[in-house]
Design an enzyme around this catalytic site. Structure first.
Site, PDB file in Angstrom:
ATOM      1  N   PRO A  85      -7.667  -3.617   2.438  1.00 52.40           N
ATOM      2  CA  PRO A  85      -7.580  -2.590   1.399  1.00 52.40           C
ATOM      3  C   PRO A  85      -6.144  -2.213   1.047  1.00 52.40           C
ATOM      4  O   PRO A  85      -5.807  -2.017  -0.122  1.00 52.40           O
ATOM      5  CB  PRO A  85      -8.337  -1.401   2.005  1.00 52.40           C
ATOM      6  CG  PRO A  85      -9.243  -2.014   3.021  1.00 52.40           C
ATOM      7  CD  PRO A  85      -8.473  -3.160   3.588  1.00 52.40           C
ATOM      8  N   TYR A  86      -5.285  -2.123   2.060  1.00 53.97           N
ATOM      9  CA  TYR A  86      -3.887  -1.798   1.816  1.00 53.97           C
ATOM     10  C   TYR A  86      -3.220  -2.904   0.997  1.00 53.97           C
ATOM     11  O   TYR A  86      -2.500  -2.625   0.023  1.00 53.97           O
ATOM     12  CB  TYR A  86      -3.160  -1.607   3.143  1.00 53.97           C
ATOM     13  CG  TYR A  86      -1.695  -1.275   2.994  1.00 53.97           C
ATOM     14  CD1 TYR A  86      -1.281   0.023   2.681  1.00 53.97           C
ATOM     15  CD2 TYR A  86      -0.714  -2.250   3.165  1.00 53.97           C
ATOM     16  CE1 TYR A  86       0.059   0.329   2.536  1.00 53.97           C
ATOM     17  CE2 TYR A  86       0.628  -1.953   3.018  1.00 53.97           C
ATOM     18  CZ  TYR A  86       1.014  -0.661   2.710  1.00 53.97           C
ATOM     19  OH  TYR A  86       2.343  -0.368   2.563  1.00 53.97           O
ATOM     20  N   ILE A  87      -3.456  -4.149   1.369  1.00 55.20           N
ATOM     21  CA  ILE A  87      -2.885  -5.271   0.642  1.00 55.20           C
ATOM     22  C   ILE A  87      -3.358  -5.259  -0.807  1.00 55.20           C
ATOM     23  O   ILE A  87      -2.575  -5.434  -1.747  1.00 55.20           O
ATOM     24  CB  ILE A  87      -3.266  -6.606   1.309  1.00 55.20           C
ATOM     25  CG1 ILE A  87      -2.756  -6.656   2.749  1.00 55.20           C
ATOM     26  CG2 ILE A  87      -2.749  -7.785   0.501  1.00 55.20           C
ATOM     27  CD1 ILE A  87      -1.282  -6.475   2.897  1.00 55.20           C
ATOM     28  N   SER A 125      -4.382  -2.702  -2.545  1.00 51.93           N
ATOM     29  CA  SER A 125      -3.819  -1.552  -3.259  1.00 51.93           C
ATOM     30  C   SER A 125      -2.381  -1.809  -3.680  1.00 51.93           C
ATOM     31  O   SER A 125      -1.972  -1.458  -4.796  1.00 51.93           O
ATOM     32  CB  SER A 125      -3.911  -0.292  -2.395  1.00 51.93           C
ATOM     33  OG  SER A 125      -2.975  -0.300  -1.324  1.00 51.93           O
TER      34      SER A 125
END
Length: 256
Positions: free
Chosen positions: A159-161, A163
């Protein structure tokens, strides 16, 4: 040279996520370069303390409580800059979150939603209001804080990647759309950077710190001021022909 002009002299700048880490460092760096800074974040106590410290050093600084997830808060933050300084010259959209590490198939919906909402919708909310203000006042410069995770894959952080890749997409789309209207939009992509969270994480996991240093050609972690200096330059007229760029500030990590 002592009399060398400061490259943000007289500019009114909004900094989100300004209560700690890169955002707090940016407030100090931008102010030192001559900007009138408006600090925006959720923690009013931290904002008030940072603002007082900057003013004690002679900076023109103020703050506004802002949750970037709320469009109304983003609008009020921009309005605060306009009311206090008459224009909005530059913005550093720094607010963002990390998240729990886990394989994608084990990641909870709540983690995905929290990261994507803050890191993507938060930037989206801010940019919409910032761009409107800049269009009315002759242009400006926006810098969004992405990450090396927006340029490469990092395991167990899907999810961080996602985003941070999305932040780069928003940056490039806006840069293309508003270049002829005098608005430059760029992004920085920091590598591992010192902060309260990172320092605590390293203290509890010395091996992770060793691995982070080993994977970086310069062999160390960035100081938040180093990242802030890159954002400040991109907001300045010294970068007047730079737009749509993603600048790694990572000690050579993505160059490997």
């Amino acid at each position: 040279m002592q009399n060398e002009p400061r490259y943000l002299e007289g500019k009114a700048v909004l900094i989100t996520g300004a209560s700690s880490g890169i955002g707090a460092a940016a407030a100090a760096v931008f102010a030192r370069q001559g900007a009138a800074v408006v600090l925006a974040a959720r923690r009013e106590d931290r904002l008030a303390a940072l603002t007082a410290g900057l003013r004690a050093e002679g900076a023109l600084a103020s703050h506004v409580v802002c949750d970037v997830l709320r469009p109304g808060d983003a609008a009020r933050a921009v309005e605060a800059v306009l009311e206090r300084h008459g224009r909005l010259d530059a913005c550093f959209n720094n607010a963002g979150v990390g998240g729990d590490r886990a394989p994608l198939h084990l990641m909870d919906d709540e983690v995905y939603d929290r990261i994507m909402d803050t890191n993507v919708r938060g930037v989206w909310n801010c940019m919409r209001h910032e761009i409107r203000a800049m269009l009315e006042h002759g242009g400006g410069a926006i810098v969004n804080n992405s990450s090396v995770g927006g340029m490469v894959a990092i395991p167990t952080a899907a999810p961080y990647i996602a985003s941070k890749h999305a932040v780069i997409g928003l940056t490039r789309a806006a840069a293309d759309e508003y270049a002829r209207q005098g608005i430059r939009v760029n992004a920085i992509a920091p590598g591992t950077t010192r902060s309260e969270i990172i320092d605590d994480w390293f203290a509890r996991n010395p091996e992770i710190e060793r691995q982070a240093h080993a994977s970086t050609p310069q062999g160390r972690t960035a100081e938040p001021e180093e990242v802030a200096e890159a954002a400040a330059w991109l907001c300045s007229d010294s970068a007047s022909f730079v737009t749509g760029v993603v600048m790694p500030v990572d000690g050579g990590f993505v160059n490997q």
